[in-house]
Design a protein around this motif. Structure first.
Motif, short mmCIF file in Angstrom:
data_model
loop_
_atom_site.label_atom_id
_atom_site.label_comp_id
_atom_site.label_asym_id
_atom_site.label_seq_id
_atom_site.Cartn_x
_atom_site.Cartn_y
_atom_site.Cartn_z
N ALA A 103 -5.39 2.65 4.18
CA ALA A 103 -4.58 2.51 3.19
C ALA A 103 -5.93 3.44 2.47
O ALA A 103 -6.30 3.51 1.20
N ALA A 104 -7.16 3.23 2.98
CA ALA A 104 -8.31 3.78 2.24
C ALA A 104 -8.25 4.82 1.57
O ALA A 104 -9.34 5.15 0.75
N CYS A 135 -9.81 1.96 7.64
CA CYS A 135 -8.74 1.18 7.34
C CYS A 135 -7.17 2.24 6.81
O CYS A 135 -7.57 2.96 6.41
N TRP A 151 -14.22 -4.34 6.98
CA TRP A 151 -14.89 -2.85 6.45
C TRP A 151 -15.91 -2.42 7.36
O TRP A 151 -16.51 -2.68 7.96
N CYS A 175 -9.22 -7.99 1.31
CA CYS A 175 -9.05 -6.36 1.29
C CYS A 175 -9.85 -5.84 0.39
O CYS A 175 -9.24 -5.71 -1.05
N ARG A 176 -10.31 -4.94 0.27
CA ARG A 176 -10.98 -3.19 -0.51
C ARG A 176 -9.90 -3.01 -1.44
O ARG A 176 -9.79 -2.21 -2.81
N CYS A 177 -8.69 -2.58 -0.08
CA CYS A 177 -7.91 -1.36 -1.21
C CYS A 177 -6.75 -2.35 -2.10
O CYS A 177 -6.14 -1.58 -3.48
N TYR A 222 0.55 -0.99 0.19
CA TYR A 222 -0.43 -0.55 0.45
C TYR A 222 0.84 1.36 -0.18
O TYR A 222 2.11 1.04 0.61
N CYS A 280 -9.12 -8.54 5.98
CA CYS A 280 -8.29 -7.20 6.21
C CYS A 280 -8.60 -6.34 7.12
O CYS A 280 -10.91 -6.27 7.07
FE1 FES Z 1 -7.69 -3.61 3.45
FE2 FES Z 1 -8.09 -1.13 3.01
S1 FES Z 1 -6.22 -2.00 3.79
S2 FES Z 1 -9.31 -2.87 3.02
#
Ligand code: FES
Ligand code: SF4
Length: 366
Positions: A257-258, A255, A239, A310-312, A183, A235
């Motif tokens: 990194a979002a 999170c 969320w 993980c969404r990111c 990230y 992750c």
């Molecule tokens: Fe996994 Fe953002 S780092 S959802």
């Protein structure tokens, strides 16, 4: 309103004396002039305590660069929140730690980049290993619990035995062996940091042996890498499910990194209460639970265990944060991860040390 959060990652500043190439902070760092004030952080802690938070990582960057750290620790402590300082150790001397402990600091997590001083300094991008050793001794002297945090990647995975030995010699109670995730700045260095399958297998085996040998501790935490086994990681525990991150300028994220997700429009503590942000903001509700999922996650038996991954990472690899994390072998995009982990031989790129500001031409997907 969903279940209450219990953890708060408080990113007090993005300023940092180190230049690690795996840094997961965003490409564009928050300037010191945009940081929340002491009073604003104290209010964040008060509201977090009210919301149910019981544990905070005081992190960054390097939180010791905040001269008002003691006041923030005291506010968290007054709110009934357990405080752990996450630090490079640079600038941590006895006088400072005495004050922090007096303010209510409960434990320290120290980062180290390698067990060998020169290799650690090389990865950190400056001389720091000696200072880390001194910081560890100070923490032991003051009597606070000490943990070690090591981000593992191609340049240090083979030194796992030495890293555990280092932890033993520094008297730590816990060693977090965090396999690198990609990230922020670290995403730029993905090809350089990516370990080989053999390295990971060797390190895993070393952890198993050490656990057998040290049943009474220190505790060895192996943060499972998600690129090699075809299994998505749960992750953040889901969320908007157990924790929130407050960045140096007061932006609140589900999170760390979002901030890279382009259309999230995250709320800020300057405009809203943490309670509203947690319970009602669109940013926290967007991927909460399982209703947002598409196939194959929607009908998968593991959807309540890994929350679709993980969404990111889904966004970084596919450009669409709603897709199944490509780390999962059931994802139609799983080939993207497999291609990244193939060892193609040849010379691999050098790790680019973190430098302040934005990397030119480095925005967007990688
Ligand atoms: Fe996994 Fe953002 S780092 S959802
Ligand atoms: Fe998890 Fe989705 Fe993969 Fe099922 S399909 S294992 S829910 S990431």
């Amino acid at each position: 309103m969903s279940a209450r959060p219990w953890a708060l990652l408080a990113e007090l500043t993005h300023a940092c004396p180190l230049h690690c190439g795996y840094c997961s902070n965003p490409l564009e760092l928050t300037s010191r002039t945009s940081e929340l004030s002491t009073e604003q952080w104290a209010e964040v802690m008060r509201q977090a305590g009210e919301l149910g938070v019981v544990h905070t990582h005081l992190s960054g960057g390097e939180p010791l660069l905040r001269r008002d750290l003691e006041g923030i620790v005291a506010a968290a402590d007054a709110a009934g929140i357990y405080t752990q300082l996450v630090t490079s150790g640079v600038g941590l001397d006895r006088a400072r730690l005495d004050v922090l402990a007096g303010a209510g600091l409960k434990s320290v997590q120290l980062s180290v980049q390698h067990a060998e001083p020169r290799a650690s300094d090389r990865i950190a991008g400056r001389r720091s290993f000696e200072e880390k050793g001194r910081a560890a001794a100070v923490v032991r002297d003051v009597g606070l619990p000490l943990g070690l945090n090591v981000v593992l990647h191609r340049d240090n995975l083979d030194a796992l035995d030495d890293i555990v030995e280092l932890g033993l010699s520094w008297g730590v109670e816990r060693i977090e062996l965090a396999n690198v995730q990609f990230y922020g700045w670290g995403l730029l260095n993905r090809a350089a940091l990516m370990p080989t399958r053999e390295q990971l297998a060797g390190a895993r085996e070393a952890v198993r042996r050490w656990r057998e040998r040290l049943p009474a501790g220190p505790e060895l935490v192996w943060v499972v890498p998600d690129h090699f086994d075809g299994v998505a990681k749960p992750c953040m525990g889901g969320w908007g499910s157990v924790s929130l991150t407050v960045t140096p300028d007061g932006t609140v994220l589900p999170c760390p990194a979002a901030a890279a997700l382009p259309d999230l429009d995250p709320p800020n503590v300057r405009d809203h209460s943490l309670g509203w942000i947690w319970g009602r903001s669109e940013a926290f509700r967007r991927y909460r639970g399982t209703d947002w999922m598409a196939e194959p996650c929607r009908s998968c038996s593991r959807r309540d265990e890994d929350f679709g991954g993980c969404r990111c990472q889904a966004y970084a690899l596919t450009g669409d944060a709603t897709r199944t994390d490509p780390a999962c072998r059931l994802s139609p995009d799983h080939g993207l991860i497999r291609a990244l982990t193939e060892d193609k031989g040849g010379e691999r790129p050098k790790i680019r040390h973190r430098v302040p500001g934005r990397a030119k031409g480095a925005a967007g997907r990688v």
